[in-house]
Design a protein around this motif. Structure first.
Motif, PDB file in Angstrom:
ATOM      1  N   ASN A 282      -4.927  -2.650  -8.547  1.00  0.00           N
ATOM      2  CA  ASN A 282      -4.745  -4.084  -8.721  1.00  0.00           C
ATOM      3  C   ASN A 282      -4.318  -4.759  -7.411  1.00  0.00           C
ATOM      4  O   ASN A 282      -3.337  -5.505  -7.359  1.00  0.00           O
ATOM      5  CB  ASN A 282      -3.709  -4.355  -9.817  1.00  0.00           C
ATOM      6  N   LEU A 283      -5.079  -4.503  -6.383  1.00  0.00           N
ATOM      7  CA  LEU A 283      -4.735  -5.015  -5.055  1.00  0.00           C
ATOM      8  C   LEU A 283      -4.766  -6.533  -5.013  1.00  0.00           C
ATOM      9  O   LEU A 283      -5.599  -7.179  -5.688  1.00  0.00           O
ATOM     10  CB  LEU A 283      -5.664  -4.414  -4.015  1.00  0.00           C
ATOM     11  N   GLU A 284      -3.879  -7.085  -4.207  1.00  0.00           N
ATOM     12  CA  GLU A 284      -3.756  -8.528  -4.021  1.00  0.00           C
ATOM     13  C   GLU A 284      -3.988  -8.871  -2.556  1.00  0.00           C
ATOM     14  O   GLU A 284      -3.849  -7.999  -1.682  1.00  0.00           O
ATOM     15  CB  GLU A 284      -2.359  -8.980  -4.450  1.00  0.00           C
ATOM     16  N   SER A 285      -4.282 -10.106  -2.284  1.00  0.00           N
ATOM     17  CA  SER A 285      -4.532 -10.514  -0.890  1.00  0.00           C
ATOM     18  C   SER A 285      -3.299 -10.263  -0.027  1.00  0.00           C
ATOM     19  O   SER A 285      -3.429  -9.956   1.161  1.00  0.00           O
ATOM     20  CB  SER A 285      -4.928 -11.985  -0.835  1.00  0.00           C
ATOM     21  N   GLU A 286      -2.123 -10.341  -0.632  1.00  0.00           N
ATOM     22  CA  GLU A 286      -0.884 -10.096   0.113  1.00  0.00           C
ATOM     23  C   GLU A 286      -0.719  -8.636   0.526  1.00  0.00           C
ATOM     24  O   GLU A 286       0.165  -8.314   1.325  1.00  0.00           O
ATOM     25  CB  GLU A 286       0.328 -10.520  -0.730  1.00  0.00           C
ATOM     26  N   ASP A 287      -1.544  -7.760  -0.001  1.00  0.00           N
ATOM     27  CA  ASP A 287      -1.489  -6.344   0.378  1.00  0.00           C
ATOM     28  C   ASP A 287      -2.267  -6.068   1.668  1.00  0.00           C
ATOM     29  O   ASP A 287      -2.246  -4.944   2.175  1.00  0.00           O
ATOM     30  CB  ASP A 287      -2.066  -5.472  -0.737  1.00  0.00           C
ATOM     31  N   THR A 288      -2.950  -7.062   2.187  1.00  0.00           N
ATOM     32  CA  THR A 288      -3.731  -6.896   3.413  1.00  0.00           C
ATOM     33  C   THR A 288      -2.847  -6.532   4.582  1.00  0.00           C
ATOM     34  O   THR A 288      -1.777  -7.117   4.771  1.00  0.00           O
ATOM     35  CB  THR A 288      -4.503  -8.185   3.721  1.00  0.00           C
ATOM     36  N   GLY A 289      -3.310  -5.557   5.380  1.00  0.00           N
ATOM     37  CA  GLY A 289      -2.571  -5.163   6.576  1.00  0.00           C
ATOM     38  C   GLY A 289      -3.013  -3.792   7.047  1.00  0.00           C
ATOM     39  O   GLY A 289      -3.885  -3.168   6.434  1.00  0.00           O
ATOM     40  N   VAL A 290      -2.403  -3.357   8.123  1.00  0.00           N
ATOM     41  CA  VAL A 290      -2.624  -1.995   8.598  1.00  0.00           C
ATOM     42  C   VAL A 290      -1.569  -1.108   7.941  1.00  0.00           C
ATOM     43  O   VAL A 290      -0.372  -1.409   8.008  1.00  0.00           O
ATOM     44  CB  VAL A 290      -2.523  -1.899  10.123  1.00  0.00           C
ATOM     45  N   TYR A 291      -2.027  -0.053   7.313  1.00  0.00           N
ATOM     46  CA  TYR A 291      -1.132   0.866   6.613  1.00  0.00           C
ATOM     47  C   TYR A 291      -0.917   2.116   7.454  1.00  0.00           C
ATOM     48  O   TYR A 291      -1.882   2.728   7.936  1.00  0.00           O
ATOM     49  CB  TYR A 291      -1.721   1.231   5.250  1.00  0.00           C
ATOM     50  N   TYR A 292       0.345   2.476   7.600  1.00  0.00           N
ATOM     51  CA  TYR A 292       0.742   3.640   8.380  1.00  0.00           C
ATOM     52  C   TYR A 292       1.520   4.620   7.501  1.00  0.00           C
ATOM     53  O   TYR A 292       2.303   4.198   6.649  1.00  0.00           O
ATOM     54  CB  TYR A 292       1.667   3.233   9.531  1.00  0.00           C
TER      55      TYR A 292
END
Length: 124
Positions: free
Chosen positions: A84-94
């Motif tokens: 249930n991904l949201e636009s606020e989850d956008t980013g580089v994940y480390y």
């Protein structure tokens, strides 16, 4: 060494599963954290799984009930299932490892070993 994979471009409501594969050390001996960094923002903690001796797990409030962290000892890999991904989850994940303790660690500065990151973009 830590290597992330599994990022991509998805629409809101869709899912992704990130992987963090380790070489040179055994993942389940130490806490492993997932962090993300959006453009113009500080890196923030998303989830952490403690060493197998401790067994603790932590999620940021923003991802609780949507993300699940897990570990495969045989593959020496930690996963982050993101639903249930949201636009606020956008980013580089480390993903990152810390060697100073065996319990959950949520502070960025405590981590010693970082992967190169994988991009997650959630957009309609």
């Amino acid at each position: 060494q830590l290597v992330e994979s599994g990022g991509g471009f998805v629409q809101p409501g869709e899912s992704l599963k990130l992987s963090c594969a380790a070489s040179g050390f055994t993942l389940d001996h130490w806490p492993i954290g997932w962090f993300r960094q959006a453009p113009g923002k500080e890196r923030e903690g998303v989830s952490c799984i403690a060493s197998s001796v401790d067994g603790g797990i932590w999620y940021a409030d923003s991802v609780k009930s949507r993300f699940t962290i897990s570990r495969d000892r045989a593959k020496n890999t930690v996963y982050l299932q993101m639903n249930n991904l949201e636009s606020e989850d956008t980013g580089v994940y480390y993903c990152a490892a810390t060697y100073g303790t065996i319990v959950v660690v949520t502070t960025v500065d405590w981590y010693d070993n970082w992967g190169q990151g994988t991009q997650v973009t959630v957009s309609a």
